[in-house]
Design a protein around this motif. Structure first.
Motif, short mmCIF file in Angstrom:
data_model
loop_
_atom_site.label_atom_id
_atom_site.label_comp_id
_atom_site.label_asym_id
_atom_site.label_seq_id
_atom_site.Cartn_x
_atom_site.Cartn_y
_atom_site.Cartn_z
N GLN A 1 37.29 -15.49 75.21
CA GLN A 1 36.72 -14.61 74.18
C GLN A 1 35.22 -13.66 74.72
O GLN A 1 34.90 -12.76 74.15
N ASP A 2 34.65 -14.50 75.86
CA ASP A 2 33.61 -13.95 76.40
C ASP A 2 33.81 -13.09 77.57
O ASP A 2 32.57 -12.67 78.05
N ILE A 3 35.00 -12.93 77.97
CA ILE A 3 34.99 -11.91 79.04
C ILE A 3 34.77 -10.45 78.31
O ILE A 3 35.44 -10.13 77.50
N SER A 4 34.14 -9.71 79.40
CA SER A 4 33.78 -8.41 78.85
C SER A 4 35.06 -7.64 79.09
O SER A 4 35.80 -7.53 80.18
N THR A 5 35.43 -6.81 78.02
CA THR A 5 36.76 -5.78 78.37
C THR A 5 36.30 -4.35 77.59
O THR A 5 35.30 -4.28 76.87
N ASN A 6 36.96 -3.49 77.88
CA ASN A 6 36.73 -2.21 77.20
C ASN A 6 37.36 -1.88 75.79
O ASN A 6 37.48 -0.83 75.37
N PHE A 7 38.04 -2.99 75.28
CA PHE A 7 38.59 -2.83 74.01
C PHE A 7 39.96 -1.92 73.83
O PHE A 7 40.21 -1.45 72.79
N HIS A 8 40.45 -1.67 75.20
CA HIS A 8 41.88 -0.93 75.15
C HIS A 8 42.69 -1.99 75.13
O HIS A 8 42.96 -2.81 76.01
N TYR A 9 43.62 -1.90 73.85
CA TYR A 9 44.43 -2.95 73.48
C TYR A 9 45.53 -3.22 74.73
O TYR A 9 46.11 -4.16 75.15
N GLU A 10 45.92 -1.97 75.41
CA GLU A 10 46.94 -1.81 76.31
C GLU A 10 46.61 -2.67 77.69
O GLU A 10 47.45 -2.95 78.53
N ASP A 11 45.36 -2.97 77.87
CA ASP A 11 44.78 -3.46 78.98
C ASP A 11 44.07 -5.07 78.86
O ASP A 11 43.59 -5.41 79.86
N THR B 1 49.76 -13.04 75.75
CA THR B 1 50.65 -11.92 75.12
C THR B 1 49.97 -10.69 74.78
O THR B 1 48.87 -10.51 74.47
N PRO B 2 50.64 -9.47 74.78
CA PRO B 2 50.03 -8.41 74.54
C PRO B 2 49.47 -8.13 73.13
O PRO B 2 49.91 -8.67 72.23
N LEU B 3 48.51 -7.28 73.23
CA LEU B 3 47.68 -7.09 71.93
C LEU B 3 48.20 -5.87 71.22
O LEU B 3 49.11 -5.12 71.94
N PRO B 4 48.08 -5.56 70.03
CA PRO B 4 47.06 -6.17 69.13
C PRO B 4 47.70 -7.46 68.40
O PRO B 4 46.88 -8.01 67.54
N TYR B 5 49.23 -7.27 68.09
CA TYR B 5 49.76 -8.24 67.11
C TYR B 5 50.77 -9.19 67.88
O TYR B 5 51.22 -8.95 69.11
N GLY B 6 50.77 -10.41 67.53
CA GLY B 6 51.51 -11.52 68.37
C GLY B 6 52.80 -11.62 67.81
O GLY B 6 53.37 -10.89 67.19
N GLY C 1 45.78 15.57 83.96
CA GLY C 1 46.41 16.04 82.85
C GLY C 1 47.27 15.15 82.09
O GLY C 1 47.04 13.92 82.18
N PRO C 2 48.17 15.68 81.13
CA PRO C 2 48.89 14.79 80.25
C PRO C 2 49.96 13.93 81.40
O PRO C 2 50.53 14.47 82.39
N ILE C 3 50.04 12.57 81.32
CA ILE C 3 50.84 11.72 82.04
C ILE C 3 51.68 10.88 81.05
O ILE C 3 51.29 10.54 79.91
N THR C 4 52.81 10.39 81.54
CA THR C 4 53.48 9.48 80.53
C THR C 4 53.31 7.85 81.21
O THR C 4 53.45 7.64 82.21
N VAL C 5 52.90 7.10 80.15
CA VAL C 5 52.53 5.90 80.47
C VAL C 5 53.11 4.87 79.57
O VAL C 5 53.52 5.22 78.29
N PRO C 6 53.23 3.54 80.01
CA PRO C 6 53.91 2.60 78.98
C PRO C 6 53.02 2.33 78.02
O PRO C 6 51.92 2.03 78.10
N ARG C 7 53.51 2.18 76.76
CA ARG C 7 52.69 1.62 75.77
C ARG C 7 52.14 0.20 75.81
O ARG C 7 50.91 0.13 75.26
N ARG C 8 52.87 -0.51 76.09
CA ARG C 8 52.31 -1.92 76.23
C ARG C 8 52.86 -2.61 77.59
O ARG C 8 54.00 -2.27 78.15
N LEU C 9 52.09 -3.45 78.25
CA LEU C 9 52.46 -4.15 79.39
C LEU C 9 52.35 -5.51 79.22
O LEU C 9 51.47 -5.91 78.66
N TYR C 10 53.20 -6.15 79.87
CA TYR C 10 53.38 -7.81 79.77
C TYR C 10 52.71 -8.19 81.16
O TYR C 10 53.59 -8.02 82.12
N SER C 11 51.86 -9.17 81.14
CA SER C 11 51.26 -9.55 82.55
C SER C 11 51.58 -11.09 82.58
O SER C 11 51.25 -11.83 81.58
N VAL C 12 52.30 -11.55 83.65
CA VAL C 12 52.55 -12.96 83.82
C VAL C 12 52.03 -13.54 85.28
O VAL C 12 52.39 -12.61 86.16
#
Length: 812
Positions: free
Chosen positions: A566-576, A186-191, A70-81
């Protein structure tokens, strides 16, 4: 690897290989990029610019609906290093790496020339750090790209890539993706902007900075651990990305230059010897003052006076924050100076102004030379905007409105000139690897030009064409000689700044050519002002003296990495998306490295498929080329032995005898001689591979057969490869190239003697009876060429104009 069928379950195969990188993720504010631990996420961002400022207040979490929970609380953005220690342990665990690193520690710099960064004063600028075994020097690259390829209308998405490359590896090895450390995206969608980028750089500094003090790391040769130190020294980026990361002001600021204290009203200054150069201590002090300021107004005042902000990179106390910053030759020169000259000074590819004459293009096909906009060409930008997403300089009183016009009143080339240039571009003979400029130059249908295409156009193609156009017109035009002299200075400077070898003398020659070029710009186009890019290029001479060949530190290899991302396949979910791209490119890099060192990956099954091809899903472009020259012997082993022609046999025998190798003719085999006999048979090959390039016979590919070779006493010879012969000797195989040499025209007929900066040769376009024999080690490079009919330049016979593509790669 034999316990499962990888073609049926690739994911399981990848899991068993243990190639997943260690990636540390943290919560990231979508607005200011401040980081928070995953186990302690506040509802709103609490970050403040300064203590007296209001907190950011951006919501850090969102509610997402799921089927199971059901509804869950998740972070809006994550930064991966990615973990630097983990990558370093993997990197040093590879069997060949430490041997390659040893080359840099044992390297002895050359006294007269620099063919590697290891020869440069910059390499020794940290004392004995670069020569101490176990110490690693890294370069940091930063740039932004659109992971959507600009293919989705209305979507403007930015992702920044941060990579480290070990400079202790040989250049051709260090540039491969499997040897590149992709530390973060850097996280999407804006730098980030010029202030918030610090929040993204701080976690990287937290990982790298401790390695300035020796750490114990397990390696392939030292499984119990060896002392390893590491530091980030050069920062490589386009100028705007570099300014953002290092805390300098944009090109619209009064103190716009990262290297000197010239101001915007001094753009036309050419007295380089009188400029005041920035110092690292002064930059660090200005950055510390800016960081310590308690109000935004105070920060604006400090920034206006110095052009410097605080940056996370200032935490690297061992860096020289001025000299250790690279002027990117790709963006500054290829897509900057050269593009500006073509589009703005010449007016090629832009709409002609009213009354300026026809530009040779129809109304339906508007001329253009579109490419990624040059952020340094401020003639076509508003005064406060930066091309990097989110980087808007709002500091008061920093606006600059250029006075010069973007396009000269009259374009340099009329319709007949354009037709002349295009016809000859289409006739140019070049090797297959050469990135050709479009033959329909100036027409928008060819699309955007790459940086290499800009360089090839100016450095190799136009020198073959413009001497005939401007220097040999039936009607004399005074301006033509001035245009040609200006162009010659630009080509001469391009040759030096884009070379893979340099020296202090070459750096001084670059500065001389470039200043002469800019002086003539003023005379030819007095109403077209210089732009900041012209100023930055004035510092290239000092960069060449300090860093050595700038092409070895260019952005070109890193731009290739962006293409892979750019050639890597993604699901176009900005958070991931950033996490997916970072993980996938790191996994592929590790897989490629594993394939190179483990022969089991290349064994094929009954269907002809190998494990490497299955896992990579295609032939990897990152595989090693260290043993590329071995392809010749492999081809020879498969080719049948046959009798050498009498002419080739005699020519090879004479070549060996002139070298002091006392072989005798096979017809003398029955006589009493102690000298060995030259075998009369061998393999005839259609190609060989040298310096990572294919060299073909003329009957196979004319462009790949046109070469310049090194001859005794330091002379050079240009000609076509007629045949490649591989002969078996007692000591092994030797390969000989039979050349059809080109006969140079007499000096009295050679028009290029008056334009030595263009470095072109003119020869008769006919075969000579004599043949020349050389060996692969005597090859220098391919040539580009343009055939001219009889009567050109007043020469009765047909001629061929050639220019070397060596670019300083091979000693001449």
């Amino acid at each position: 690897m034999s316990s499962w069928n990888p073609s049926h379950d690739v994911r399981t195969a990848m899991k068993h290989l243990s190639i997943d990188p260690v990636i540390v993720r943290s919560v990231c504010c979508p607005k200011c990029f401040a980081s928070y631990a995953l186990d302690d996420i506040p509802e709103f961002c609490t970050w403040r610019v300064r203590r007296r400022c209001r907190p950011c207040g951006e919501p850090l979490t969102a509610t997402r609906s799921t089927r199971s929970q059901g509804p869950i609380t998740v972070p809006r953005r994550l930064y991966s290093v990615q973990s630097f220690r983990s990558w370093l342990e993997w990197f040093l665990s590879r069997p060949d790496i430490e041997d390659l690193l040893e080359q840099s520690w044992a390297h002895q710099p050359s006294d007269d020339s620099m063919r590697s960064t290891w020869d440069s004063p910059a390499w020794r600028s940290l004392g004995n750090f670069s020569t101490t075994r176990g110490n690693l020097m890294f370069s940091l690259f930063y740039d932004s790209f659109n992971p959507l390829h600009n293919k989705i209308a209305g979507k403007v998405v930015s992702c920044g890539v941060l990579t480290l490359r070990c400079m202790n590896l040989p250049f051709d090895v260090s540039r491969r993706p499997e040897n590149t450390f992709f530390i973060a995206l850097t996280p999407l969608p804006y730098g980030p902007n010029v202030v918030t980028i610090t929040a993204l750089l701080d976690p990287i500094m937290d990982q790298v900075l401790p390695f300035w003090i020796a750490q114990l790391i397990q390696t392939y040769k030292f499984p119990l651990g060896r002392s390893i130190r590491a530091g980030i020294v050069p920062v490589i980026a386009d100028i705007l990305a570099s300014k953002k990361a290092l805390g300098y002001g944009s090109h619209a600021c009064e103190q716009f230059c990262s290297y000197c204290l010239c101001t915007l009203d001094q753009l036309e200054r050419l007295d380089l010897e009188n400029w005041t150069i920035r110092t690292s201590d002064a930059v660090r002090a200005a950055a510390e003052n800016w960081t310590a300021a308690q109000t935004v107004k105070k920060r604006e005042e400090l920034f206006k006076s110095s052009g410097v902000r605080g940056s996370a990179l200032h935490r690297l106390h061992y860096r020289d924050h001025v000299r250790h910053t690279i002027i990117g030759v790709m963006h500054n020169w290829m897509e900057g100076i050269l593009q500006h000259h073509c589009r703005v000074k010449w007016g090629l590819g832009s709409k002609a102004l009213p009354g300026s004459g026809d530009d040779g293009a129809s109304d339906s096909e508007e001329p253009t030379l579109a490419t990624r906009s040059d952020p340094m060409d401020v003639d076509r930008q508003t005064h406060s905007a930066s091309s990097d997403e989110g980087d808007v300089d709002t500091t008061p009183n920093t606006a600059w409105h250029p006075k010069g016009r973007r396009i000269p009143v009259a374009p340099t080339f009329d319709a007949a000139d354009l037709q002349f240039i295009r016809a000859r571009l289409a006739r140019i003979v070049a090797p297959t690897w050469f990135e050709r400029p479009p033959a329909n130059l100036g027409v928008k249908s060819h699309g955007k030009l790459k940086a290499i295409a800009w360089m090839n156009l100016f450095a190799y193609c136009l020198p073959l064409i413009l001497v005939e156009l401007w220097g040999q017109r039936a009607e004399s035009r005074a301006r033509d000689s001035e245009l040609l002299a200006n162009f010659e200075q630009l080509v001469a400077a391009t040759d030096i700044v884009c070379s893979y070898s340099t020296s202090n003398a070459a750096a001084d020659a670059y500065t001389e050519h470039y200043i002469a070029y800019r002086r003539s710009l003023r005379e030819l186009w007095p109403d077209s002002d210089s732009v900041p890019n012209h100023h930055y290029a004035m510092h290239n001479g000092d960069q060449l003296k300090f860093w050595g060949p700038l092409m070895l530190l260019s952005e070109l290899p890193f731009e290739s990495d962006i293409g892979i991302l750019q050639d890597i396949s993604t699901n176009f979910h900005y958070e991931d998306m950033d996490y997916t791209m970072l993980r996938q490119i790191s996994r592929k890099a590790r897989l490629t490295a594993e394939i190179e060192t483990n022969p089991d990956f290349n064994r094929t099954d009954s269907s002809g498929a190998s494990l490497a091809s299955i896992l990579l899903d295609e032939r990897s472009t990152t595989t090693s080329h260290l043993h590329a020259s071995a392809t010749t012997s492999k081809k020879a082993a498969r080719s049948p032995q046959k009798e050498l022609t009498a002419v080739h046999y005699t020519t090879i025998l004479e070549y060996l005898q002139t070298r002091g190798e006392h072989f005798r003719h096979c017809e003398e085999a029955g006589l009493t001689h102690t000298d060995p006999v030259l075998p009369p048979t061998g393999q005839s090959l259609s190609s060989l591979r040298q310096y990572g390039r294919n060299f073909n016979t003329r009957r196979t590919h004319e462009g790949n057969s046109l070469v310049v070779v090194r001859r005794p006493l330091g002379t050079q010879l240009r000609g076509f490869i007629e045949d490649v012969c591989c002969i078996d000797f007692d000591g092994g195989k030797r390969t000989f190239l039979i050349l059809e040499p080109l006969e140079p025209v007499p000096d009295s007929l050679n028009p290029y003697l008056h334009f030595k900066g263009l470095a072109c040769g003119v020869a008769y376009d006919r075969s000579m009876a004599a043949r020349i024999v050389v060996e692969p080690s005597q090859l220098i490079s391919h040539l580009v060429a343009l055939r001219c009919p009889g009567g050109t330049f007043g020469i009765p016979e047909a001629t061929i104009i050639t220019r070397s593509l060596n670019q300083g790669r091979v000693p001449e």
